[in-house]
Design a protein around this motif. Structure first.
Motif, short mmCIF file in Angstrom:
data_model
loop_
_atom_site.label_atom_id
_atom_site.label_comp_id
_atom_site.label_asym_id
_atom_site.label_seq_id
_atom_site.Cartn_x
_atom_site.Cartn_y
_atom_site.Cartn_z
N GLY A 17 53.40 17.75 48.96
CA GLY A 17 54.70 18.41 48.96
C GLY A 17 54.63 19.82 48.45
O GLY A 17 53.55 20.36 48.21
N SER A 18 55.79 20.41 48.25
CA SER A 18 55.83 21.81 47.84
C SER A 18 55.48 21.99 46.37
O SER A 18 55.02 23.05 45.96
N CYS A 20 55.67 18.60 44.14
CA CYS A 20 55.59 17.19 43.70
C CYS A 20 56.13 17.00 42.29
O CYS A 20 55.89 15.96 41.66
N SER A 97 56.60 17.03 53.50
CA SER A 97 56.55 16.27 52.26
C SER A 97 56.31 14.82 52.66
O SER A 97 57.01 14.31 53.52
N ILE A 110 59.69 20.14 55.34
CA ILE A 110 60.20 20.98 54.25
C ILE A 110 60.91 22.15 54.91
O ILE A 110 60.29 22.95 55.61
N SER A 116 63.76 18.91 49.32
CA SER A 116 63.25 17.85 50.19
C SER A 116 64.06 16.57 50.06
O SER A 116 64.16 15.80 51.01
#
Length: 149
Positions: A17-18, A20, A97, A110, A116
């Motif tokens: 993810g971006s 987490c 994500s 995302i 998200s």
């Protein structure tokens, strides 16, 4: 939504993810009483948790700050679980994500400017061709990523 899925994991939880940060705070915070993945890691000695995030230069200032605020929690996880909890960085901006467990995949895009948790996602069996592509992608990026986190 994730808690019952994570509560069934026995060997693998892989997250991309971006940052987490929400995932770590919600499921891996050693300073709370509600840490489903810590319990699973303690119960299943072969289980691994892998977290993939973009390199710091690929994050905005707010995201960097959120991840930095989790530094001591991440260090506690590394101290207790050694190589069974690991974070790595990839060299591009996050586009998706997703969470992979032994049997399930939850994945979504995302979108810039949208958290998200407010983006659409799909939830499928890890054995589907769709999920297998995400799992292969995760494993490829993991193998190529820096283990600096």
């Amino acid at each position: 939504y994730y808690r019952p899925i994570l509560a069934k994991a026995e060997s693998r939880v892989s997250v991309m993810g971006s940052s987490c940060t929400r995932f770590i705070s919600d499921f891996l915070d050693p300073d709370t009483d509600d840490h489903v993945l810590i319990e699973r890691l303690r119960l299943f000695p072969e289980m691994r948790v892998q977290i993939l995030v973009p390199q710091s230069r690929r994050m905005d200032a707010a995201t960097k700050r959120k991840l930095g605020d989790l530094g001591s929690k991440i260090e506690k996880l590394k101290a207790e679980f050694k190589d069974r909890f690991e974070m790595r960085e990839f060299s591009y901006e996050a586009r998706h994500s997703f969470v992979i467990t032994d049997t399930e995949l939850i994945a979504g895009p995302i979108f810039e400017g949208t958290e998200s948790k407010n983006s659409p996602a799909v939830h499928v069996s890890a054995s589907t061709p769709f999920a297998e592509k995400y799992i292969k992608h995760f494993d490829t990026v993991w193998d190529r990523s820096d283990g600096k986190k």
